[in-house]
Scaffold this motif. Structure first.
Motif, PDB file in Angstrom:
ATOM      1  N   VAL A 171     -12.969   6.190 -16.348  1.00 29.90           N
ATOM      2  CA  VAL A 171     -12.018   7.215 -16.796  1.00 29.90           C
ATOM      3  C   VAL A 171     -12.032   8.393 -15.823  1.00 29.90           C
ATOM      4  CG1 VAL A 171     -11.549   8.936 -18.599  1.00 29.90           C
ATOM      5  CG2 VAL A 171     -12.012   6.543 -19.219  1.00 29.90           C
ATOM      6  N   ALA A 172     -13.212   8.782 -15.380  1.00 34.08           N
ATOM      7  CA  ALA A 172     -13.296   9.884 -14.406  1.00 34.08           C
ATOM      8  C   ALA A 172     -12.577   9.503 -13.115  1.00 34.08           C
ATOM      9  CB  ALA A 172     -14.757  10.220 -14.131  1.00 34.08           C
ATOM     10  N   ALA A 173     -12.796   8.277 -12.664  1.00 35.51           N
ATOM     11  CA  ALA A 173     -12.118   7.810 -11.452  1.00 35.51           C
ATOM     12  C   ALA A 173     -10.604   7.788 -11.671  1.00 35.51           C
ATOM     13  CB  ALA A 173     -12.622   6.422 -11.060  1.00 35.51           C
ATOM     14  N   LEU A 213      -5.055  10.226 -10.975  1.00 41.25           N
ATOM     15  CA  LEU A 213      -3.902  10.961 -11.518  1.00 41.25           C
ATOM     16  C   LEU A 213      -3.726  12.291 -10.792  1.00 41.25           C
ATOM     17  CD1 LEU A 213      -4.132  10.392 -15.399  1.00 41.25           C
ATOM     18  CD2 LEU A 213      -3.060   8.974 -13.632  1.00 41.25           C
ATOM     19  N   ALA A 214      -4.841  12.976 -10.541  1.00 34.54           N
ATOM     20  CA  ALA A 214      -4.760  14.259  -9.834  1.00 34.54           C
ATOM     21  C   ALA A 214      -4.194  14.080  -8.432  1.00 34.54           C
ATOM     22  CB  ALA A 214      -6.139  14.906  -9.773  1.00 34.54           C
ATOM     23  N   ALA A 215      -4.420  12.905  -7.861  1.00 34.77           N
ATOM     24  CA  ALA A 215      -3.904  12.624  -6.516  1.00 34.77           C
ATOM     25  C   ALA A 215      -2.434  12.213  -6.544  1.00 34.77           C
ATOM     26  CB  ALA A 215      -4.734  11.529  -5.853  1.00 34.77           C
ATOM     27  N   GLY A 216      -1.843  12.100  -7.742  1.00 37.58           N
ATOM     28  CA  GLY A 216      -0.418  11.824  -7.819  1.00 37.58           C
ATOM     29  C   GLY A 216      -0.056  10.490  -8.452  1.00 37.58           C
ATOM     30  N   ALA A 217      -1.050   9.719  -8.864  1.00 35.10           N
ATOM     31  CA  ALA A 217      -0.746   8.428  -9.495  1.00 35.10           C
ATOM     32  C   ALA A 217      -0.168   8.642 -10.886  1.00 35.10           C
ATOM     33  CB  ALA A 217      -2.010   7.585  -9.590  1.00 35.10           C
ATOM     34  N   HIS A 234       0.813  -1.216   0.000  1.00 33.99           N
ATOM     35  CA  HIS A 234       0.000   0.000   0.000  1.00 33.99           C
ATOM     36  C   HIS A 234       0.848   1.269   0.000  1.00 33.99           C
ATOM     37  CE1 HIS A 234      -2.735   3.110   1.661  1.00 33.99           C
ATOM     38  NE2 HIS A 234      -3.621   2.468   0.964  1.00 33.99           N
ATOM     39  N   ASP A 235       2.100   1.115   0.296  1.00 32.78           N
ATOM     40  CA  ASP A 235       2.963   2.264   0.541  1.00 32.78           C
ATOM     41  C   ASP A 235       2.978   3.252  -0.626  1.00 32.78           C
ATOM     42  OD1 ASP A 235       4.762   3.509   2.277  1.00 32.78           O
ATOM     43  OD2 ASP A 235       6.485   2.743   1.159  1.00 32.78           O
ATOM     44  N   ARG A 236       2.912   2.750  -1.823  1.00 34.60           N
ATOM     45  CA  ARG A 236       2.971   3.622  -3.002  1.00 34.60           C
ATOM     46  C   ARG A 236       1.608   3.761  -3.686  1.00 34.60           C
ATOM     47  NH1 ARG A 236       8.106   1.362  -6.010  1.00 34.60           N
ATOM     48  NH2 ARG A 236       7.307   2.691  -7.675  1.00 34.60           N
ATOM     49  N   CYS A 237       0.560   3.390  -2.979  1.00 33.24           N
ATOM     50  CA  CYS A 237      -0.810   3.589  -3.483  1.00 33.24           C
ATOM     51  C   CYS A 237      -1.304   4.951  -3.010  1.00 33.24           C
ATOM     52  CB  CYS A 237      -1.714   2.484  -2.947  1.00 33.24           C
ATOM     53  SG  CYS A 237      -3.450   2.709  -3.387  1.00 33.24           S
ATOM     54  N   VAL A 238      -1.666   5.834  -3.935  1.00 28.90           N
ATOM     55  CA  VAL A 238      -2.081   7.175  -3.515  1.00 28.90           C
ATOM     56  C   VAL A 238      -3.583   7.410  -3.622  1.00 28.90           C
ATOM     57  CG1 VAL A 238       0.118   8.284  -3.967  1.00 28.90           C
ATOM     58  CG2 VAL A 238      -1.564   8.106  -5.812  1.00 28.90           C
ATOM     59  N   ALA A 239      -4.319   6.475  -4.198  1.00 26.20           N
ATOM     60  CA  ALA A 239      -5.759   6.705  -4.341  1.00 26.20           C
ATOM     61  C   ALA A 239      -6.465   5.391  -4.617  1.00 26.20           C
ATOM     62  CB  ALA A 239      -6.050   7.681  -5.484  1.00 26.20           C
ATOM     63  N   VAL A 240      -7.630   5.221  -4.008  1.00 31.26           N
ATOM     64  CA  VAL A 240      -8.555   4.146  -4.380  1.00 31.26           C
ATOM     65  C   VAL A 240      -9.871   4.845  -4.691  1.00 31.26           C
ATOM     66  CG1 VAL A 240      -9.712   2.026  -3.659  1.00 31.26           C
ATOM     67  CG2 VAL A 240      -7.390   2.496  -2.860  1.00 31.26           C
ATOM     68  N   GLU A 241     -10.194   4.915  -5.966  1.00 32.89           N
ATOM     69  CA  GLU A 241     -11.352   5.686  -6.410  1.00 32.89           C
ATOM     70  C   GLU A 241     -12.478   4.758  -6.874  1.00 32.89           C
ATOM     71  OE1 GLU A 241     -11.644   8.991  -6.267  1.00 32.89           O
ATOM     72  OE2 GLU A 241      -9.603   9.290  -5.511  1.00 32.89           O
ATOM     73  N   ALA A 242     -13.699   5.095  -6.512  1.00 35.41           N
ATOM     74  CA  ALA A 242     -14.853   4.281  -6.860  1.00 35.41           C
ATOM     75  C   ALA A 242     -15.644   4.916  -7.998  1.00 35.41           C
ATOM     76  CB  ALA A 242     -15.746   4.107  -5.647  1.00 35.41           C
ATOM     77  N   THR A 243     -16.424   4.053  -8.681  1.00 31.04           N
ATOM     78  CA  THR A 243     -17.222   4.527  -9.820  1.00 31.04           C
ATOM     79  C   THR A 243     -18.713   4.431  -9.564  1.00 31.04           C
ATOM     80  OG1 THR A 243     -17.159   2.285 -10.683  1.00 31.04           O
ATOM     81  CG2 THR A 243     -15.507   3.814 -11.532  1.00 31.04           C
ATOM     82  N   ASP A 244     -19.072   3.752  -8.482  1.00 29.80           N
ATOM     83  CA  ASP A 244     -20.484   3.474  -8.204  1.00 29.80           C
ATOM     84  C   ASP A 244     -21.146   2.620  -9.278  1.00 29.80           C
ATOM     85  OD1 ASP A 244     -20.826   4.533  -5.636  1.00 29.80           O
ATOM     86  OD2 ASP A 244     -20.716   6.541  -6.457  1.00 29.80           O
ATOM     87  N   VAL A 245     -20.349   1.833  -9.985  1.00 25.79           N
ATOM     88  CA  VAL A 245     -20.879   0.826 -10.901  1.00 25.79           C
ATOM     89  C   VAL A 245     -20.770  -0.520 -10.177  1.00 25.79           C
ATOM     90  CG1 VAL A 245     -20.610  -0.308 -13.138  1.00 25.79           C
ATOM     91  CG2 VAL A 245     -20.080   2.143 -12.895  1.00 25.79           C
ATOM     92  N   ALA A 246     -21.882  -1.228 -10.028  1.00 26.18           N
ATOM     93  CA  ALA A 246     -21.851  -2.524  -9.350  1.00 26.18           C
ATOM     94  C   ALA A 246     -21.163  -3.569 -10.226  1.00 26.18           C
ATOM     95  CB  ALA A 246     -23.267  -2.976  -9.012  1.00 26.18           C
ATOM     96  N   VAL A 247     -20.600  -4.589  -9.587  1.00 26.62           N
ATOM     97  CA  VAL A 247     -19.818  -5.588 -10.315  1.00 26.62           C
ATOM     98  C   VAL A 247     -20.609  -6.184 -11.480  1.00 26.62           C
ATOM     99  CG1 VAL A 247     -18.789  -7.890 -10.140  1.00 26.62           C
ATOM    100  CG2 VAL A 247     -18.321  -6.187  -8.377  1.00 26.62           C
TER     101      VAL A 247
END
Lengths: 238, 238, 238, 238, 238, 238
Positions: free
Chosen positions: D161-163, D168-172, D133-146
């Motif tokens: 794409v929005a997520a 990317l904006a968070a540094g990824a 997790h150390d180099r993970c800067v974001a976990v973004e959701a889409t609200d699309v169910a599996v």
């Protein structure tokens, strides 16, 4: 420049030793004003003493406000530095931070050798809060009490050298002497251990001189904003 | 059982409010002894106040030694808990820790909503030293001063709800109310926010009751060994 | 109030012992409902067992939904707590978390003494995920299997005391007993070790009582939102 | 070589999609055996589902023991991998780990884009437990169910794409697609985002192939020792 | 596919051994191009060597640009990987990262056994920067210099087995061989230790093959953007 | 004392500016020897440049060995400091570390404002490896290239002030100017931002002076042992 070097306990002998150590390293234009709190504990060895002496040291610092160019807080591992940074505009250097910084500049990972086992938690907490614990691999105790450090120097040196060797075995390649005011102990350790040994008062003084020389002052925004004006009552004579 | 709940400032009104909150949640057999330090600051808002009140609270706790079964330190984010644990054999619960623990049991990550922006660093440092910061995602301030919290409740609630929503946006699913003694504010927040809101005094009281009931006492080995006997001087009347 | 205390394995003897320990510490108004999963492993010792028992415990908890005021998950180090928090609105306390919290309130750094060496990783992972590992300095094993703990109490006590002393040597000043249901072992350890020894079931029960008494419920936003309605198939009889 | 690729839910359509993705990247000599658990949830979206599917997947893996050279666990963020490593001697690759590893090799810091907001905590916990997790800067959701991912691909792609752009904006500078079985979604994201996008099933398959080819097997010492022989009861038909 | 495997030192013998190890594990369609820098140190053992060889390896990689599908940097613990990722579009795998990843997939916590004590800090720093140190519990040295590893294999094996056993005692259940190019040493360690032993060159080659096969390329946004065009002067012949 | 201040790039103009900044803060008895590498890049902006300049700077430092009392490495975020500490016995101060240390002494949490977005990862990695990242809350870029900093000072100042304000919004209460050699930019920032702004060259010089004055030398045990004697080849003219 004029630097206050503040012993955290009420022992005049220790203030004198700290003053001597500070003056030995200070630059030619630096005047060292060595003081001690007007109340508190004869020595600080543990969390209770540390919180009491923090308040006593802050009382003493309030008296110095406006009269010095920088402050060195000379209680190793002791609380209070963030309060002093609120109280004063001039730079405030805690010798715990200063010693860790010097150790991190001359070694890859450092260890601390200190007095009683009971203060190891205090020292670790101080380094962690300061954000300087990451490269600390050992905090080793000698079971020599603060006021006994100078009593039998040979025995004290042996105990600190043993603690230093335990820190080296744990991976340290630089050692911080984790107590203030013992110039001769520092000299003996430097001779006996094969790695750099940082004297925290010396580190604190030269760091404070450097901050003052570079024109630094403490932040007055956010956490270190000056204390709010409000009703405050002094501690009654107990 | 008999629990001391110790306000960290000298405001009698706040001590009364804290006492009321503590009694509202305490079990039938629990007597709440609400006290405040005999000296110090009218409110604690920042590092300087925190260190002064820590010493004042420790003075007050020393008087209580032997008369209570447990202690709740009711200053959110304030220093001193480790000193109290040295001083006393009975369990000592800091409401900062207690609130974080309750929040971590009912939510996955928590946020803190507190008074002035200047105390955010203090709160973070307290949680980190306690080893409870890992799941804290936000410490949000309201710019409402401690002694003003009750003045205009509607405005205060609005400010805390806004801070709570910022914490939710940062990923919190539980909120800690980061100040002591405001039962009505807690009730209003609980109604206004869609997640659990922890009242720190309530959390502190029930945690302390639980520790006492399970027969716990504070460690007397290592960092929390009882303070050493030594010369200590009281603070002169300033 | 009514608290479910859920053994994680199918051993009725262990459920009975856990129930006895829970009732010994519960307050006068607390009814303890001790249950065990209807399927799973006779004892949980490792990751595989832990995942199987997590599902079995969640099955059992689904039956209890709406009938209790709080839940104590009485499998030390076992998986499943976050799933239980999704499933239920009432507070859910995992004894692993509870024991760590109690240890952190009475000691500066804690150690865990547990059964087989193979579960040390499981215990560490559980504490890290809970955000409570920061002040854990040792997880020591005894090589006594869960179902053998009570067989030869003297030998078991010796093994746990030895493990406890290793944790103290590593810097702990409080010890967590890392398995559920052994009141007599806990009593023996408390007598034999010079620091507080936390019984995890006792810690879990009083923490759950406190949460219930303070009106807490589990967050229903974000990670602990109630499970979505969807097709689910039960495990066929194997 | 023969690799089992195990869908974590009971959706046959998803197993087929996962199989297709696995076969598309597998080397010429690799046979992909795509399976799904015989019981559990139609899709796994949250902690409760994750623990249930972990047990169901472990049941399914026990059937495969001795018949495959390696296992890819194809549930993103799902529990169970450490149990599978106990159960089997052959290498076990969780696609969560595999995707993070690939992302860390092609980017400096990565973000994850996933389905529902409720699984973000699950994904973070999985990455932290894995030590990735150390180099993970974001976990973004889409609200699309599996199970809705494939329904309206254009809308799904837009949401991912929005997520991704938030990450990317968070540094990824690299993105992990945080769900299994969507080859066309992966292709669309790779075209739409200016950084590498890792398909977790593909990463899992090639990592498993590499482990097998280099002769690796899972450790049988310590935490991943084979499960102990003991009484275990199957889940009754509910 | 065509993979460059880049020895970090100028020893042709070591390049040949690394090439042999790489070819032994590479898939049928993979061509291994084994190279070494055109200048630098005969072996890299410490920070100074590591920084010099990093620049030398980057020089060599610039020559290879456009001619290979992926790069394996075969200096264990050596600097330079992030620079290579800037320079090239194809995937770049550092064997330090690759070995840690393989170890983390087959064991719960890993240890590294390496050559001289002086490189332990270098190895730790490399793993930490890579975000892969979290589950590393030991970096143990053998005091065998890089160029002496093959001289007396029996003695070397003994030293590495002893180091491996120290790592196991520290909690590792998987071992990384922390130096490149010693196929026979790896085989001997695998036989002598009861846990998986990862050969870093093998891990690097199969990871790179997997990345290439899955169509990955290095990020060209943010930290790994291609180097800017500017005046650069080559190192004069010394 | 005699301090070498080493620019990391080959721009003579920048060396002159760094020298001026160093002399402005140096004590009366300090002679500043400002040098630059004899090869390398005109400016260092990214990992590739950083590794190349590290080797070039180490070459230059080898020439200075025995002629100076301390070294200031004046490339912000650049690699090489640990290699310099191996190579030399005198204290070596990297301005990245020095600036972070000064910022941590005058503020509670700090931010860095630097040149191009592409170097943000490099700066973070440098601070993390140094163990000084814990209290860094932001690394903000201006998209001003190193050699363009002085071109349009008003525009540059605006960009750095905007970056500084972003860092303050992220929680910083002290700012590090993340590039070397811009005395006038530092003065403008100090006037425009309401918090302390640390000039890294000034911090580096006074820290190095302090280390030298306190008699410190770099550790010669463990990771910073002097480089081994071995065959080394110089880089051929490219």
């Amino acid at each position: 420049m004029r630097l206050a070097v503040v012993n955290c306990n009420t022992s005049e002998r220790m203030t004198a030793e700290i003053a001597a150590g500070a003056r030995a390293v200070a630059g030619p234009g630096t005047e060292i004003v060595a003081v001690q709190p007007r109340w508190g504990a004869a020595s600080a060895e543990g969390f209770y003493d540390s919180y009491v002496t923090a308040a006593a040291v802050l009382d003493r610092l309030a008296e110095l406000d406006g009269t010095v160019d920088g402050v060195v807080m000379a209680g190793f591992g002791e609380h209070g530095r963030e309060g002093a940074r609120e109280l004063l505009d001039v730079p405030v250097v805690d010798i715990t931070e200063a010693a860790a910084m010097h150790a991190m500049l001359v070694g890859h990972r450092y260890g601390v050798v200190t007095t009683l086992a009971r203060v190891r938690g205090l020292v670790r907490d101080s380094l962690r809060t300061a954000g300087l614990h990451d490269r600390c691999v050992a905090v080793e105790a000698t079971d020599v009490a603060v006021l006994d450090v100078g009593d039998d120097l040979a025995r004290t040196v042996d105990a600190f050298v043993a603690a230093g060797n335990r820190a080296l075995a744990a991976g340290a390649d630089a050692i911080v002497l984790g107590c203030a005011g013992f110039t001769s102990l520092h000299a003996a350790l430097r001779d006996a251990l094969p790695v750099p040994v940082v004297d925290p008062v010396a580190a604190g003084v030269v760091l404070a001189e450097g901050l003052v020389r570079s024109g630094a002052s403490t932040s007055s925004q956010g956490p270190y904003s000056r204390p709010l004006v409000k009703a405050r009552t002094a501690r009654p004579v107990g």
